[in-house]
Design an enzyme around this catalytic site. Structure first.
Site, mmCIF file in Angstrom:
data_model
loop_
_atom_site.group_PDB
_atom_site.id
_atom_site.type_symbol
_atom_site.label_atom_id
_atom_site.label_comp_id
_atom_site.label_asym_id
_atom_site.label_seq_id
_atom_site.Cartn_x
_atom_site.Cartn_y
_atom_site.Cartn_z
ATOM 1 N N HIS A 123 0.846 -1.187 0.000
ATOM 2 C CA HIS A 123 0.000 0.000 0.000
ATOM 3 C C HIS A 123 0.885 1.241 0.000
ATOM 4 O O HIS A 123 2.096 1.167 0.193
ATOM 5 C CB HIS A 123 -1.007 -0.011 1.154
ATOM 6 C CG HIS A 123 -0.426 0.044 2.524
ATOM 7 N ND1 HIS A 123 -1.092 0.573 3.596
ATOM 8 C CD2 HIS A 123 0.771 -0.363 2.990
ATOM 9 C CE1 HIS A 123 -0.346 0.492 4.670
ATOM 10 N NE2 HIS A 123 0.773 -0.071 4.338
ATOM 11 N N ASP A 200 5.501 -4.506 7.128
ATOM 12 C CA ASP A 200 4.269 -3.816 7.488
ATOM 13 C C ASP A 200 3.278 -4.894 7.949
ATOM 14 O O ASP A 200 2.845 -5.726 7.162
ATOM 15 C CB ASP A 200 3.768 -3.087 6.241
ATOM 16 C CG ASP A 200 2.401 -2.454 6.422
ATOM 17 O OD1 ASP A 200 1.706 -2.818 7.388
ATOM 18 O OD2 ASP A 200 2.021 -1.628 5.588
ATOM 19 N N GLN A 203 -2.080 -5.523 8.605
ATOM 20 C CA GLN A 203 -3.207 -6.433 8.395
ATOM 21 C C GLN A 203 -3.048 -7.738 9.168
ATOM 22 O O GLN A 203 -3.873 -8.640 9.033
ATOM 23 C CB GLN A 203 -3.371 -6.734 6.898
ATOM 24 C CG GLN A 203 -3.791 -5.537 6.059
ATOM 25 C CD GLN A 203 -5.137 -4.968 6.468
ATOM 26 O OE1 GLN A 203 -6.011 -5.684 6.949
ATOM 27 N NE2 GLN A 203 -5.307 -3.661 6.289
ATOM 28 N N LYS A 226 -6.731 -0.835 13.657
ATOM 29 C CA LYS A 226 -7.166 -2.050 12.960
ATOM 30 C C LYS A 226 -7.243 -3.235 13.918
ATOM 31 O O LYS A 226 -7.544 -4.347 13.509
ATOM 32 C CB LYS A 226 -6.200 -2.376 11.819
ATOM 33 C CG LYS A 226 -6.147 -1.320 10.713
ATOM 34 C CD LYS A 226 -5.240 -1.769 9.610
ATOM 35 C CE LYS A 226 -4.792 -0.631 8.722
ATOM 36 N NZ LYS A 226 -5.837 -0.054 7.890
ATOM 37 N N CYS A 365 -5.856 2.394 -1.165
ATOM 38 C CA CYS A 365 -4.497 2.965 -1.021
ATOM 39 C C CYS A 365 -3.447 1.986 -1.544
ATOM 40 O O CYS A 365 -2.366 1.852 -0.952
ATOM 41 C CB CYS A 365 -4.212 3.373 0.417
ATOM 42 S SG CYS A 365 -5.185 4.780 0.948
#
Lengths: 409, 132
Positions: A123, A200, A203, A226, A365
């Site tokens: 992203h 990253d 998620q 999140k 994104c």
């Protein structure tokens, strides 16, 4: 006894509200999760009964706030198995964490002849900061291509082996396709090249244990909004041996040792990278979100979420004209991302909203991913443990109705 | 209530004004940064008058319908009338009832994200830095 989704849902008052006269079906958790009562109460309690700033005051309120603030750091360390509390830098979110890695660490490591590999599935937050630094230094950015199923193509490893690869940047799971990447394999490879892996985990954190030391990555970033926590709080986890190589990216309070007009000396990390007044209530709320998650069996939560995604994928792919992104690996993030022929995602999302269903529509994104598959955007239905199989059935039914409405126009 | 009326769906399906102009003086690109939708406006001018205009792009039904209505309203109109029409559209998006064609968007009054879809063709047009 299996996972008690009915009991779990009682933690989320938002699930009782109606949207357009229908019960809310919240399938946008990959963008931000709903907030449980315990987290909201913790933040409310801080504002109503404390509100003092941390790390400075001698008085009781400041002491209390500082203790709670630093307890959150300790919770984060344990939650992601970071090497120490010093290796946990509190940030304003995943994007902020990545910017700190790029400008506080990578900037002093990269030279114009170097190469940074970035997954095509990334992203914007893990692309743009590198491009901004590239303009100053002039290194090469090369994308790691993804195949038709969203998996990273490994050919680039042999193509770039022995070249000056300094950083590999990827997400543990793509936010646009949900596909899980083999982080350990890429970490081992980049370490052989003498480089670093920037992961990253935005998620990943809400769907199961993230093991920083076990993965062996150099840096890890994520946000709390999140994972049942507040907006505006994130973390950057760094290997301890890299901490002394960081330079400050913002100056001001918290990050100093002493300040004179003749010069300033700096604190050590993590404070070096935490300039200014922090989001105290948010950080305390973030700690509570971890305590909330730890109150449940993470494997049960993940298994429930995965079964929702599987059911949704099967329901959606039976609809004519639907093109699904990603693949069916149970390791993937629990989301289903798809395009529908002759139906724009915004129009579908608007119609679904009329049935009380909240999904994400657009490029998420992650425009390079959309370009890769030739879509301007997709619908993304993403799940957390508060979602139910009945909601998935309802979603698939209303999706079919909405598609018919747009096609029969 | 957000509603895809028959008129709106008809506009989005038939797309009056959609297509490329072979001979044009201006090609304007418009992009909705929040969703990636994009439009191209082809504009032909003659002696300071807008002679023809068409659009192409990949966008949602609202944006396509808005582009078609904009193009219909532009035919034979000068800049002052165009600005008046745009003000009329903005009034509809703020919830005011009008008798104009733009009333088809009344269901989206106050919806910031979708108002951006409706606005895109006009924002693209206003990149044209000469009057007509």
């Amino acid at each position: 006894m299996g996972f008690d989704v009915t009991g779990f849902r009682k933690n989320f008052p938002a699930l009782n509200r109606k949207v357009c006269g229908n019960p809310l079906v919240y399938f946008d958790s990959a963008a931000s999760s709903l907030t449980p009562i315990a987290v909201a109460d913790k933040i409310r309690d801080f504002y109503l009964n404390n509100s003092a700033n941390v790390h400075r005051g001698i008085h009781e309120l400041s002491e209390e706030g500082t203790t709670a603030f630093e307890q959150s750091r300790a919770e984060i360390r344990t939650f992601v198995n970071a090497p120490s509390e010093q290796s946990v830098v509190l940030s304003y979110g995943c994007t902020d964490s990545i910017n700190t890695i790029v400008n506080g660490f990578a900037a002093s490591k990269l030279k114009s002849a170097d190469t940074v590999l970035i997954a095509e599935s990334e992203h914007h937050a893990n692309i743009v900061p590198w491009q901004m630094l590239q303009k100053k230094i002039g290194f090469e950015i090369v994308k790691i291509p993804i195949d038709e199923h969203g998996r990273l193509r490994h050919e680039i490893m042999s193509e770039y082996a022995g070249k000056s690869i300094r950083f590999v940047c990827l997400a543990s799971h793509s936010n646009a396709t949900g596909v899980a990447h083999n982080v350990q394999e890429w970490t081992q490879w980049v370490h052989k090249q003498g480089g670093y892996l920037v992961l990253d985990a935005a998620q990943a954190v809400s769907h199961g244990a993230v093991d920083f030391k076990g993965l062996g990555v150099d840096f890890l970033s994520f946000s709390f909004h999140k994972m049942y926590g507040p907006f505006g709080v994130g973390a950057l986890i760094s290997k301890e041996e890299h901490l002394s190589d960081f330079v400050p990216v913002r100056g001001g309070g918290e990050m100093i040792d002493s300040v004179r007009f003749s010069g300033t000396t700096f604190a050590k990390p993590p404070q070096l990278l935490e300039a200014g007044t922090p989001n105290v209530a948010g950080v305390i709320g973030a700690g509570e979100s971890i305590r909330f998650i730890r109150g449940f069996d993470s494997k049960e939560l993940a298994s429930h979420e995965s079964s929702l995604a599987k059911m949704c994928r099967e329901g959606v792919q039976s609809i004519e004209g639907v093109e699904l992104l990603g693949n069916e690996d149970p390791q993937n993030a629990p989301l289903v991302s798809f395009a529908v022929k002759k139906c724009h995602p915004h129009d579908l999302s608007t119609l679904l909203n009329g049935y009380g269903i909240a999904v994400r529509a657009g490029h998420h994104c992650a425009q390079p991913v959309m370009d890769r598959y030739g879509f301007s955007g997709t619908i993304r239905a993403s799940f957390l443990a508060y979602n139910t199989h009945d909601e998935v059935s309802y979603f698939v039914e209303k999706l079919k109705t909405s598609i018919k409405m747009l096609r029969d126009a | 209530m957000m509603e895809y009326s028959t008129k709106l769906k008809q506009l989005a399906r038939e797309r009056p004004g959609f297509g490329e102009l072979l001979h044009y003086d201006h090609l304007l690109d418009g992009r909705n940064r929040k969703c990636g939708d994009h439009l191209k406006l082809y504009i032909q001018m003659h002696h300071g008058k807008l002679v023809d205009i068409r659009y192409q792009g990949d966008a949602c039904a609202l944006c396509m319908a808005s582009a078609s209505l904009m193009i219909e309203s532009l035919r034979g109109s000068g800049l002052p009338e165009t600005l008046k029409n745009y003000t009329e559209l903005q009034s509809v998006l703020k919830g005011k009832k009008t008798t104009s064609e733009f009333q088809v968007f009344s269901g989206w009054a106050g919806k910031t994200m979708r108002s951006g879809c409706i606005d895109l063709p006009w924002k693209t047009l206003f990149q044209l830095n000469e009057p007509w």
